[in-house]
Design a protein around this motif. Sequence first.
Motif, PDB file in Angstrom:
ATOM      1  N   ALA A  95      14.674  -7.689 -36.869  1.00 12.34           N
ATOM      2  CA  ALA A  95      14.456  -6.689 -35.831  1.00 12.34           C
ATOM      3  C   ALA A  95      13.047  -6.831 -35.254  1.00 12.34           C
ATOM      4  O   ALA A  95      12.085  -7.053 -35.991  1.00 12.34           O
ATOM      5  N   ALA A 120      30.616  -6.874 -30.230  1.00 12.19           N
ATOM      6  CA  ALA A 120      30.284  -6.548 -31.608  1.00 12.19           C
ATOM      7  C   ALA A 120      31.572  -6.335 -32.397  1.00 12.19           C
ATOM      8  O   ALA A 120      32.629  -6.039 -31.810  1.00 12.19           O
ATOM      9  N   LYS A 166      34.453  -3.706 -31.612  1.00 15.14           N
ATOM     10  CA  LYS A 166      34.195  -3.131 -30.287  1.00 15.14           C
ATOM     11  C   LYS A 166      34.718  -4.040 -29.197  1.00 15.14           C
ATOM     12  O   LYS A 166      34.966  -5.222 -29.417  1.00 15.14           O
ATOM     13  N   SER A 177      21.591  -0.586 -21.410  1.00 12.81           N
ATOM     14  CA  SER A 177      21.151  -0.718 -22.800  1.00 12.81           C
ATOM     15  C   SER A 177      20.186  -1.872 -23.023  1.00 12.81           C
ATOM     16  O   SER A 177      19.512  -1.911 -24.053  1.00 12.81           O
ATOM     17  N   LYS A 212      17.196  -5.495 -31.738  1.00 14.97           N
ATOM     18  CA  LYS A 212      17.541  -4.399 -32.625  1.00 14.97           C
ATOM     19  C   LYS A 212      18.837  -4.734 -33.361  1.00 14.97           C
ATOM     20  O   LYS A 212      19.631  -5.544 -32.865  1.00 14.97           O
ATOM     21  N   PRO A 213      19.066  -4.135 -34.501  1.00 20.83           N
ATOM     22  CA  PRO A 213      20.331  -4.409 -35.204  1.00 20.83           C
ATOM     23  C   PRO A 213      21.565  -4.154 -34.334  1.00 20.83           C
ATOM     24  O   PRO A 213      22.564  -4.869 -34.462  1.00 20.83           O
ATOM     25  N   GLU A 214      21.483  -3.197 -33.436  1.00 21.26           N
ATOM     26  CA  GLU A 214      22.636  -2.908 -32.568  1.00 21.26           C
ATOM     27  C   GLU A 214      22.876  -3.976 -31.518  1.00 21.26           C
ATOM     28  O   GLU A 214      23.878  -3.941 -30.801  1.00 21.26           O
ATOM     29  N   ASP A 215      21.977  -4.956 -31.409  1.00 15.21           N
ATOM     30  CA  ASP A 215      22.211  -6.098 -30.523  1.00 15.21           C
ATOM     31  C   ASP A 215      23.056  -7.178 -31.195  1.00 15.21           C
ATOM     32  O   ASP A 215      23.407  -8.175 -30.562  1.00 15.21           O
ATOM     33  N   THR A 216      23.358  -6.985 -32.468  1.00 19.51           N
ATOM     34  CA  THR A 216      24.191  -7.945 -33.185  1.00 19.51           C
ATOM     35  C   THR A 216      25.573  -8.028 -32.552  1.00 19.51           C
ATOM     36  O   THR A 216      26.242  -7.018 -32.358  1.00 19.51           O
ATOM     37  N   ALA A 217      25.979  -9.241 -32.198  1.00 19.33           N
ATOM     38  CA  ALA A 217      27.254  -9.453 -31.520  1.00 19.33           C
ATOM     39  C   ALA A 217      27.453 -10.950 -31.296  1.00 19.33           C
ATOM     40  O   ALA A 217      26.524 -11.743 -31.478  1.00 19.33           O
ATOM     41  N   THR A 248      22.705 -12.320 -34.810  1.00 19.58           N
ATOM     42  CA  THR A 248      22.639 -11.320 -35.867  1.00 19.58           C
ATOM     43  C   THR A 248      21.196 -10.857 -36.016  1.00 19.58           C
ATOM     44  O   THR A 248      20.304 -11.685 -36.213  1.00 19.58           O
ATOM     45  N   SER A 258      17.767  -5.675 -40.118  1.00 19.18           N
ATOM     46  CA  SER A 258      16.814  -4.559 -40.089  1.00 19.18           C
ATOM     47  C   SER A 258      15.734  -4.726 -41.143  1.00 19.18           C
ATOM     48  O   SER A 258      15.808  -5.588 -42.003  1.00 19.18           O
TER      49      SER A 258
END
Length: 123
Positions: free
Chosen positions: A14, A40, A43, A63, A87-92, A120, A123
Amino acid sequence: QVQLVESGGGLVQAGGSLRLSCAASGRTFSSYAMGWFRQAPGKEREFVAAISWSGGVTYYADSVKGQFTISRDNAKNTVYLQMNSLKPEDTAVYYCAARRGPPVVTTGGWGSWGQGTQVTVSS
């Protein structure tokens, strides 16, 4: 149709950065709008960024605005996605896509897709 191959994905902490590349085959790359999308786990695929054939027009998902930058080099038949402050939420899985005409911010309307590259963010 163009053939698209993404590269540059990987594992990053991160706050780190990655630059994705998408190489296109064919002599008409400069006539295509290009886009980046991501999916992701669990999703739907979502729009990330798009760029017009000339590079003069760009669109970003809310975003990633201010965090990601899309660019292209028509001489190299390549489109890039510079990703900063990850950020971890960018993992996809990140996909590039091509379409004739202007770029659009939807997943529909893109005629060619790459196979994807995994990003990936730990964090």
